[in-house]
Write a protein that holds these residues in place. Structure first.
Motif, PDB file in Angstrom:
ATOM      1  N   PRO A 103       6.385   3.313 -10.992  1.00 49.43           N
ATOM      2  CA  PRO A 103       6.423   1.289 -10.953  1.00 49.43           C
ATOM      3  C   PRO A 103       5.218   1.664  -9.949  1.00 49.43           C
ATOM      4  O   PRO A 103       4.467   0.623 -10.095  1.00 49.43           O
ATOM      5  N   LEU A 104       5.634   1.690  -8.563  1.00 52.88           N
ATOM      6  CA  LEU A 104       4.511   1.437  -7.647  1.00 52.88           C
ATOM      7  C   LEU A 104       3.556   2.368  -7.226  1.00 52.88           C
ATOM      8  O   LEU A 104       2.767   1.146  -6.572  1.00 52.88           O
ATOM      9  N   GLU A 105       3.348   3.390  -7.579  1.00 52.07           N
ATOM     10  CA  GLU A 105       1.812   3.264  -7.707  1.00 52.07           C
ATOM     11  C   GLU A 105       0.471   2.211  -8.902  1.00 52.07           C
ATOM     12  O   GLU A 105       0.326   1.835  -8.184  1.00 52.07           O
ATOM     13  N   LEU A 106       1.402   2.115  -9.436  1.00 52.02           N
ATOM     14  CA  LEU A 106       0.764   1.375 -10.594  1.00 52.02           C
ATOM     15  C   LEU A 106       0.622   0.186 -10.096  1.00 52.02           C
ATOM     16  O   LEU A 106      -0.674  -0.706 -10.139  1.00 52.02           O
ATOM     17  N   LEU A 107       2.075  -0.361  -9.563  1.00 50.04           N
ATOM     18  CA  LEU A 107       1.670  -1.739  -8.901  1.00 50.04           C
ATOM     19  C   LEU A 107       0.777  -1.689  -7.313  1.00 50.04           C
ATOM     20  O   LEU A 107      -0.251  -3.075  -7.727  1.00 50.04           O
ATOM     21  N   LYS A 108       0.389  -1.133  -6.829  1.00 52.25           N
ATOM     22  CA  LYS A 108      -0.344  -0.461  -5.925  1.00 52.25           C
ATOM     23  C   LYS A 108      -1.594  -0.324  -6.826  1.00 52.25           C
ATOM     24  O   LYS A 108      -2.722  -1.331  -6.171  1.00 52.25           O
ATOM     25  N   SER A 109      -1.934   0.094  -7.410  1.00 52.34           N
ATOM     26  CA  SER A 109      -3.439  -0.175  -7.944  1.00 52.34           C
ATOM     27  C   SER A 109      -3.760  -1.027  -9.104  1.00 52.34           C
ATOM     28  O   SER A 109      -5.029  -1.868  -9.040  1.00 52.34           O
ATOM     29  N   VAL A 110      -2.235  -1.535  -9.525  1.00 49.92           N
ATOM     30  CA  VAL A 110      -3.058  -3.180 -10.325  1.00 49.92           C
ATOM     31  C   VAL A 110      -3.516  -4.413  -9.440  1.00 49.92           C
ATOM     32  O   VAL A 110      -4.763  -5.015  -9.187  1.00 49.92           O
ATOM     33  N   VAL A 111      -2.499  -4.245  -7.787  1.00 47.27           N
ATOM     34  CA  VAL A 111      -2.859  -5.342  -6.685  1.00 47.27           C
ATOM     35  C   VAL A 111      -4.741  -5.141  -6.495  1.00 47.27           C
ATOM     36  O   VAL A 111      -5.239  -5.795  -6.030  1.00 47.27           O
ATOM     37  N   THR A 112      -5.100  -3.519  -6.359  1.00 46.25           N
ATOM     38  CA  THR A 112      -6.396  -3.308  -5.596  1.00 46.25           C
ATOM     39  C   THR A 112      -6.771  -2.995  -6.856  1.00 46.25           C
ATOM     40  O   THR A 112      -8.482  -4.260  -6.765  1.00 46.25           O
ATOM     41  N   GLU A 113      -6.685  -3.397  -8.334  1.00 46.94           N
ATOM     42  CA  GLU A 113      -8.110  -3.236  -9.072  1.00 46.94           C
ATOM     43  C   GLU A 113      -7.812  -5.137  -9.654  1.00 46.94           C
ATOM     44  O   GLU A 113      -9.239  -5.371  -9.883  1.00 46.94           O
ATOM     45  N   THR A 114      -6.973  -5.658  -9.193  1.00 41.91           N
ATOM     46  CA  THR A 114      -7.287  -7.243  -9.457  1.00 41.91           C
ATOM     47  C   THR A 114      -7.868  -8.266  -8.315  1.00 41.91           C
ATOM     48  O   THR A 114      -7.428  -9.004  -8.402  1.00 41.91           O
ATOM     49  N   GLU A 130      19.941  -3.326  -2.219  1.00 43.85           N
ATOM     50  CA  GLU A 130      18.484  -4.075  -1.290  1.00 43.85           C
ATOM     51  C   GLU A 130      19.487  -3.655  -0.290  1.00 43.85           C
ATOM     52  O   GLU A 130      18.509  -3.533   1.327  1.00 43.85           O
ATOM     53  N   PHE A 131      20.785  -3.139   0.222  1.00 38.76           N
ATOM     54  CA  PHE A 131      21.314  -3.193   0.973  1.00 38.76           C
ATOM     55  C   PHE A 131      20.941  -1.875   1.777  1.00 38.76           C
ATOM     56  O   PHE A 131      20.353  -1.319   2.814  1.00 38.76           O
ATOM     57  N   PHE A 132      20.304  -0.725   1.030  1.00 38.46           N
ATOM     58  CA  PHE A 132      19.979   0.646   1.391  1.00 38.46           C
ATOM     59  C   PHE A 132      18.491   0.215   1.554  1.00 38.46           C
ATOM     60  O   PHE A 132      17.703   1.461   1.867  1.00 38.46           O
ATOM     61  N   HIS A 133      17.738  -1.165   1.107  1.00 33.37           N
ATOM     62  CA  HIS A 133      15.973  -1.240   1.115  1.00 33.37           C
ATOM     63  C   HIS A 133      15.390  -0.949   0.091  1.00 33.37           C
ATOM     64  O   HIS A 133      14.414   0.026   0.628  1.00 33.37           O
ATOM     65  N   ARG A 134      16.332  -0.031  -0.704  1.00 28.77           N
ATOM     66  CA  ARG A 134      15.698   0.702  -1.862  1.00 28.77           C
ATOM     67  C   ARG A 134      14.859   0.155  -3.248  1.00 28.77           C
ATOM     68  O   ARG A 134      14.571   0.345  -4.551  1.00 28.77           O
ATOM     69  N   ASP A 135      15.561  -1.794  -3.023  1.00 29.66           N
ATOM     70  CA  ASP A 135      15.018  -2.466  -4.482  1.00 29.66           C
ATOM     71  C   ASP A 135      13.681  -2.514  -4.339  1.00 29.66           C
ATOM     72  O   ASP A 135      12.380  -2.016  -3.934  1.00 29.66           O
ATOM     73  N   TRP A 136      12.786  -3.387  -5.732  1.00 27.83           N
ATOM     74  CA  TRP A 136      10.921  -3.126  -5.771  1.00 27.83           C
ATOM     75  C   TRP A 136      10.878  -3.631  -4.842  1.00 27.83           C
ATOM     76  O   TRP A 136       9.827  -3.190  -4.151  1.00 27.83           O
ATOM     77  N   ALA A 137      12.068  -4.848  -4.129  1.00 24.42           N
ATOM     78  CA  ALA A 137      10.463  -6.057  -2.876  1.00 24.42           C
ATOM     79  C   ALA A 137       9.589  -4.232  -2.053  1.00 24.42           C
ATOM     80  O   ALA A 137       9.583  -5.079  -1.289  1.00 24.42           O
ATOM     81  N   SER A 138      11.506  -4.324  -1.238  1.00 23.95           N
ATOM     82  CA  SER A 138      11.433  -4.043  -0.060  1.00 23.95           C
ATOM     83  C   SER A 138      10.430  -2.337  -0.087  1.00 23.95           C
ATOM     84  O   SER A 138       9.825  -2.398   0.603  1.00 23.95           O
ATOM     85  N   ARG A 139      10.938  -2.097  -1.023  1.00 25.53           N
ATOM     86  CA  ARG A 139       9.407  -0.800  -1.256  1.00 25.53           C
ATOM     87  C   ARG A 139       8.088  -0.613  -1.450  1.00 25.53           C
ATOM     88  O   ARG A 139       7.307  -0.887  -0.907  1.00 25.53           O
ATOM     89  N   ALA A 140       7.866  -2.378  -2.626  1.00 24.77           N
ATOM     90  CA  ALA A 140       6.760  -2.320  -2.717  1.00 24.77           C
ATOM     91  C   ALA A 140       6.288  -3.321  -0.806  1.00 24.77           C
ATOM     92  O   ALA A 140       4.864  -3.053  -1.115  1.00 24.77           O
ATOM     93  N   ARG A 141       6.582  -3.747  -0.082  1.00 24.86           N
ATOM     94  CA  ARG A 141       6.442  -4.721   0.564  1.00 24.86           C
ATOM     95  C   ARG A 141       5.793  -3.230   2.057  1.00 24.86           C
ATOM     96  O   ARG A 141       4.533  -3.796   2.391  1.00 24.86           O
ATOM     97  N   HIS A 142       5.902  -1.850   1.504  1.00 24.12           N
ATOM     98  CA  HIS A 142       5.121  -0.690   2.403  1.00 24.12           C
ATOM     99  C   HIS A 142       3.668  -0.198   1.571  1.00 24.12           C
ATOM    100  O   HIS A 142       3.621   0.603   2.231  1.00 24.12           O
ATOM    101  N   LYS A 143       3.883  -0.625   0.850  1.00 21.26           N
ATOM    102  CA  LYS A 143       2.575  -0.606  -0.548  1.00 21.26           C
ATOM    103  C   LYS A 143       1.311  -0.863  -0.368  1.00 21.26           C
ATOM    104  O   LYS A 143       0.609  -0.487  -1.029  1.00 21.26           O
ATOM    105  N   VAL A 144       1.870  -2.283  -0.727  1.00 23.14           N
ATOM    106  CA  VAL A 144       0.856  -2.734  -1.479  1.00 23.14           C
ATOM    107  C   VAL A 144      -0.481  -4.379  -0.611  1.00 23.14           C
ATOM    108  O   VAL A 144      -1.288  -4.175  -1.286  1.00 23.14           O
ATOM    109  N   GLY A 145      -0.059  -4.101   0.659  1.00 22.09           N
ATOM    110  CA  GLY A 145      -0.889  -4.557   1.545  1.00 22.09           C
ATOM    111  C   GLY A 145      -1.186  -6.232   1.311  1.00 22.09           C
ATOM    112  O   GLY A 145      -2.273  -6.827   1.863  1.00 22.09           O
ATOM    113  N   VAL A 146      -0.259  -6.799   0.095  1.00 22.08           N
ATOM    114  CA  VAL A 146      -0.627  -8.315   0.162  1.00 22.08           C
ATOM    115  C   VAL A 146       1.087  -8.414   0.237  1.00 22.08           C
ATOM    116  O   VAL A 146       2.070  -8.213   0.008  1.00 22.08           O
TER     117      VAL A 146
END
Length: 156
Positions: A103-114, A130-146
């Motif tokens: 999902p995070l790779e797809l998210l990154k590519s969708v952000v870039t493509e769109t 969330e406590f361990f910062h393993r939720d989607w939002a925490s992980r996405a923040r380091h990946k997508v650039g927006v």
């Protein structure tokens, strides 16, 4: 036009639709919706712990009844179709897809493509992740650039 990538795990409720479509005032928003089907048994354990933490003991007992993995695909497709229809009915442009792998790779590519302006992760509370910062939002923040906005979905 402002473009938001919206990650969800269940159909959007009317309150969710109103919330995400009014975040930017009168600006026109286009949504790319990524529907994440329910995961495997490891996810079931985390969901059960979250249910206990929220005091929703009845939900713990029902965790085993929810479809997972490949069995969750058809319900996820229905949830995506409902959510897209609701966003369009509110006047927004909306396209989407069910997340199959990585999902995070797809998210990154969708952000870039769109050329997305932001990512909105709209989920139920997941306290353990969330406590361990393993939720989607925490992980996405380091990946997508927006900017990544985390919102809690509303129950029907």
């Amino acid at each position: 036009m402002f473009t938001s990538v919206l990650m969800i795990e269940k159909p959007l409720t009317p309150v969710d639709v109103e919330f995400v479509t009014t975040l930017h005032g009168d600006e026109t928003v286009s949504f790319v919706v990524l529907m994440q089907p329910r995961g495997d048994q490891a996810d079931r354990l985390l969901r059960s712990i979250d249910d206990v933490a929220l005091g929703e003991l009845d939900e713990v007992a029902r965790e085993g009844d929810e479809p997972e993995g490949e069995d969750a695909r058809v319900p996820a497709e229905r949830a995506l179709a409902e959510s897209l229809a609701s966003l369009r009915a509110s006047g927004s442009e909306a396209v989407g897809q069910v997340v199959e792998d990585h999902p995070l790779e797809l998210l990154k590519s969708v952000v870039t493509e769109t050329g997305a302006d932001e990512v909105i992760v709209l989920t139920a509370p997941h306290y353990v992740e969330e406590f361990f910062h393993r939720d989607w939002a925490s992980r996405a923040r380091h990946k997508v650039g927006v900017p990544v906005l985390k919102l809690f979905s509303h129950n029907e």
